[in-house]
Structure formats: C-alpha cells, structure tokens
Design a protein around this motif. Structure first.
Motif, PDB file in Angstrom:
ATOM      1  N   SER A 457       5.543  65.703 -11.887  1.00 15.71           N
ATOM      2  CA  SER A 457       6.493  66.635 -12.510  1.00 15.71           C
ATOM      3  C   SER A 457       6.879  67.737 -11.533  1.00 15.71           C
ATOM      4  O   SER A 457       8.060  68.059 -11.364  1.00 15.71           O
ATOM      5  N   GLU A 458       5.878  68.333 -10.859  1.00 16.83           N
ATOM      6  CA  GLU A 458       6.147  69.414  -9.901  1.00 16.83           C
ATOM      7  C   GLU A 458       6.951  68.902  -8.708  1.00 16.83           C
ATOM      8  O   GLU A 458       7.856  69.574  -8.210  1.00 16.83           O
ATOM      9  N   GLN A 459       6.613  67.715  -8.230  1.00 22.03           N
ATOM     10  CA  GLN A 459       7.332  67.154  -7.073  1.00 22.03           C
ATOM     11  C   GLN A 459       8.828  66.964  -7.373  1.00 22.03           C
ATOM     12  O   GLN A 459       9.672  67.111  -6.496  1.00 22.03           O
ATOM     13  N   LEU A 460       9.140  66.644  -8.620  1.00 24.05           N
ATOM     14  CA  LEU A 460      10.542  66.390  -8.994  1.00 24.05           C
ATOM     15  C   LEU A 460      11.270  67.648  -9.463  1.00 24.05           C
ATOM     16  O   LEU A 460      12.421  67.572  -9.873  1.00 24.05           O
ATOM     17  N   GLY A 461      10.601  68.780  -9.416  1.00 24.88           N
ATOM     18  CA  GLY A 461      11.272  70.036  -9.736  1.00 24.88           C
ATOM     19  C   GLY A 461      11.166  70.451 -11.178  1.00 24.88           C
ATOM     20  O   GLY A 461      11.871  71.368 -11.613  1.00 24.88           O
ATOM     21  N   TYR A 462      10.278  69.809 -11.972  1.00 26.26           N
ATOM     22  CA  TYR A 462      10.091  70.204 -13.365  1.00 26.26           C
ATOM     23  C   TYR A 462       8.908  71.170 -13.435  1.00 26.26           C
ATOM     24  O   TYR A 462       7.753  70.786 -13.205  1.00 26.26           O
ATOM     25  N   ALA A 463       9.160  72.415 -13.738  1.00 26.43           N
ATOM     26  CA  ALA A 463       8.096  73.422 -13.799  1.00 26.43           C
ATOM     27  C   ALA A 463       7.171  73.169 -14.980  1.00 26.43           C
ATOM     28  O   ALA A 463       5.995  73.498 -14.944  1.00 26.43           O
ATOM     29  N   ASN A 464       7.715  72.538 -16.026  1.00 24.96           N
ATOM     30  CA  ASN A 464       6.954  72.272 -17.244  1.00 24.96           C
ATOM     31  C   ASN A 464       6.748  70.760 -17.359  1.00 24.96           C
ATOM     32  O   ASN A 464       7.692  69.995 -17.539  1.00 24.96           O
TER      33      ASN A 464
END
Length: 487
Positions: A457-464
C-alpha cells in the motif's frame, strides 16, 4: 381597474353590452360574467367578446374564487410579458443605429444575404431601401484639419459632418450611412420619388448638395472634406462595386486641407487592370491554414481562379501576386510549426516558378495544400504519441506520486490539455490509467514478493492501507489477502 364582474341581466344595459363597451376602451381589462341563464348561446357570445370566465347562478363562491385567481395569474403573466417586451424593444431601439451601420458596412464589403433575410433586416431596421432600388453612393474623407485632433474630437467632427449631410439631403432623398474600415463616411442615397426621375437629374441634385456640403463644412467646422460621388446602381447588387470604385478614386487623389469633389458618372471603363480583391477577403489564406481548413483553402483557390478568369485581362503580375500570397501563407504555417517549408513539401515543389496560366498556378497551390496537410497531420500524430509515451514513462517511474497535476508538471503542459489528449489517444482517462498501473503493480507484488499488505500500500502511494484494500477489492472482487491466498 383590472377585473370587471358583471351580471348579464341588468336594467338599461345588459352584461354583454357592458363587456363590449369596456373592451372598446380598455382592452386589457378582464371580464367575468354572471348569469342565471345556462344556455350555450350566451356563453359563446360572451367568449367572443373576450369574457375570461362565465359563471352560472346561483353563484358558487369556490368557483368564483378559482376564477379570480386564474384571472389574476393571467393578468400577471401579461404584465410580465409586456415588461419583457418593452425592455427588449428599448434595447433594440438603443442599438438600432449601430445595427444599421453594421449592415451597410457588411454590404459594401461584399457580404451577401438571402433576399428574404435581407428584406427582413431592412424592414426590422426601418430602412427605406428595397430590392432593385436605384441608388447612389458617396464617400467622404475628412482632410488634414480634422486629423490634427485626437480620436474623440475626430469622431465629433464626423458626427457633425454627417448631420450637415443628412440635413442637406433630407428633403429629396432617403439616406443610409455608416463609417467604413478606413475612417471614411459612406452614404447610400435614393430619390424619394423613386426610379421615375432621370438619373442625370438626380446626379445634378446630388452634385449641388455636395458642393453645399463642402461650403457648409468649411464655414461651420473650418475644415475641408473630399467627396466621391458614384454612378447609379441597383440595390444591393452593385453597391460593393460602387463603393470599391469610389474608394479607389479616393485613394488616387492626395488630400489637401480644402478637399476635392469627384463624380464617377460612368462605371470604370478604362484600364482592364483591376485589384484581385477576393485574394484578400476574410477569412484569409493564412487563417484557413492556421485553423486547419484544408478544403476551405482549396475552395478559396478555385474562387481566385474563377474571379481571375472573369477579368477582361490578366497578366504576369496577377500570377506573381497570387503566387506570393499562397507562398507567404505556407511559409507562415511552416514556421509556426517550428520547421522550414522546404522540409515539409520539398525544395522541388517550392522552386516551381514558371506558370503559363492561372489554372497551372492554382493546381500548384492545391498540390502544396495536399502535401502540407499529409505532412503536418502525420507530424501532429507523431508528436501526440511522443507526449503519451512521455506521460506513460513518467507514471511508471513515479507510480506512488502520480496524478494528473504531477504528470502535467512533468511534461510542462496544462493539466486540462494533458487529460484531454491522453483520453483521445489512449481511450481512458489519466486517473483510470494510473489506477490500472497501481493495481497491476499490486498484483505483481502479491504474486512475486513477501511484502506485507501495508508495505505494498505504501509503495503504491496509499497512505491508508484500508483504502488500498477497498480499492483492490472493487477492482478484483476480493481483498489482497484473499487474492494471495488463492495463488
């Protein structure tokens, strides 16, 4: 008074007679008729005389209330409509002088209208000119004295000269006037007596009036004017040529402080050399190329060919004039696209200069159009594909940060243009494309790595990470964890 309620049976004058009397003097008053007679003939006669409601006694108060409410709504609607109409009429009257000026300016510049539409405009603008009227045109140029002042003062002088001219012509002529693109005053006139008067007599009268105009302007405004009086012509067929011949005569004379007067008693019969006015008509050749109107450009070339062939004679200078205009328009559009024309169409085509006829020249121009169109449209497609590839590379390299604004900043283009271009070429929006790329990367990570869900999730730019799981499930119908469990 807005509403009259009357019984049909009254002493001295019955209700129908009263309605007739009211309508004769106050047409807007609404009448409601009460009667104990239910016969159809009474109702029909009442309606014929403008009665809005017909109520039969004994009176039902609910029906009376409904009738009054309906009548009040009708009155309000009419008042609103009248106010709107009056407002529109006032605006029309305020703009009427400008509308008259614009129409005459269009006609002397060669714009054509369907006959019925032109008739409607003449009637609507309250102009006393009709099809096939015999008309005269004269052109006025304010000379040196008036041009020494500022624009505002010059407009006042033009207004004063126009008023003097209208006063002198008012008794015997119908007049329509405007200001042309060269700051000359244009007057179209016809005799009040119509075509029954000998044109020579009218010319004599107009010449006399023009001399009076000269002396009056000198006396009251302390300046000179130059006037060209045209030959008679048919409205609207000849007014463009009348205007252009008058303008040509005006330009051939250098003005002086006192001005001068010339009467064109005959239509030009002298030199066969005439200007190629259609060559410079709007839209110009340059504008047609600039807006990508390739077919319109070729149609204009054919118009030039037809016009040139209709001239009494044409010479090498005509050919050179047309060739220069064509070539100039092509150089402009090539340089606007940051390239040389020779690189677009080839040096051999550009170097062709020997033309024996207008037809040869026009064919050359059409070949240039076709060659340039193919080359520019291919280059445009290639440029667009290069931009799309650059956008896709930007997204792939910056998947976590990717957004429409981020991409637009990276390729130095406006976000709206980037969005429109990407959708046109790829068939999907940038947002959809970014989402698809992120989901493909998520699937790749789930299949081929041990990364935790929150790490993906973090790698793809989703903070949540919960939002990432929600998006993934909407895309594939299952959570990332379930997807990994099925591998």
């Amino acid at each position: 008074m807005d509403i009259v309620i009357t019984d049909i049976a009254m002493p001295g004058m019955n209700g129908l007679e009263l309605v007739k009397q009211v309508k004769r003097t106050h047409r807007r008053i609404k009448c409601i008729l009460l009667t104990g007679y239910a016969e159809f003939e009474y109702a029909r006669e009442a309606l014929q005389h403008g009665v809005v409601e017909y109520l039969v006694k004994p009176l039902d108060h609910q029906k009376l209330r409904a009738a009054l409410e309906s009548t009040i709504r009708t009155i309000q609607t009419e008042l609103d409509r009248t106010a709107s109409y009056q407002q529109a009429l006032l605006a029309f009257k305020e703009h009427l002088p400008a509308l008259k000026d614009k129409l005459l300016l269009e006609l002397i510049q060669g714009k054509t209208y369907p006959q019925e539409r032109l008739k409607d405009k003449l009637d609507g603008y309250q102009l006393n000119f009709q099809m096939q009227d015999r008309v005269f045109l004269f052109l006025i140029r304010l000379e040196e004295h008036f041009t020494n002042f500022g624009l505002e003062s010059q407009l006042l002088f033009e207004y004063a000269v126009t008023n003097i001219a209208l006063e002198l012509l008012g008794e015997g002529f119908k007049v329509w006037h405007c200001r042309d693109a060269y700051e000359n005053l244009v007057f179209l006139v016809k005799s009040i007596e119509g075509d029954t008067v000998d044109p020579e007599i009218i010319l004599k009268q107009l010449t006399h009036n023009t001399h009076q105009l000269h002396s009056s302007v000198n006396e009251y405004l302390n300046g000179g004017i130059s006037v060209i009086l045209s030959y008679p012509g048919e409205f609207p067929l000849h007014i463009r040529s009348m205007y252009e011949d008058s303008l040509s005569a005006l330009r051939q004379q250098v003005g002086n402080d006192k001005g001068y007067f010339i009467s064109l008693t005959d239509k030009h019969k002298g030199s066969p050399v005439q200007p190629l006015k259609d060559l410079y008509a709007s839209p110009t050749l340059m504008h047609l190329l600039e807006t990508g109107q390739w077919q319109g450009y070729k149609e204009r070339l054919q118009q030039m060919k037809e016009f040139s062939n209709s001239l009494p004679a044409y010479n090498e200078e005509y050919i050179e004039e047309i060739r220069s205009m064509i070539l100039g328009s092509f150089h402009y559009i090539a340089h606007k696209n940051h390239t040389l024309l020779s690189d677009l169409v080839g040096r051999e085509l550009l170097d062709k200069t020997l033309f024996r006829s207008i037809s040869q020249l026009i064919s050359w121009g059409e070949t240039l159009v076709d060659t340039l169109q193919v080359k520019l449209e291919r280059d445009t497609r290639n440029n667009r594909m290069d931009i799309i590839k650059e956008i896709q590379s930007c997204i792939a390299a910056n998947l976590a940060e990717a957004s429409q604004q981020f991409v637009a900043d990276s390729v130095s283009l406006h976000p709206a243009y980037v969005s429109k271009l990407f959708k046109q070429v790829s068939g999907v929006s940038i947002s959809e494309y970014i989402l698809n790329m992120k989901m493909e990367q998520a699937v790749e990570n789930l299949r081929n790595s041990d990364m935790k869900i929150y790490e993906i999730s973090e790698q793809l730019g989703y903070a949540n990470s919960q939002y990432f799981i929600k998006v993934f499930k909407e895309q594939f119908g299952m959570t990332p964890q379930d997807y990994r469990g099925k591998l």
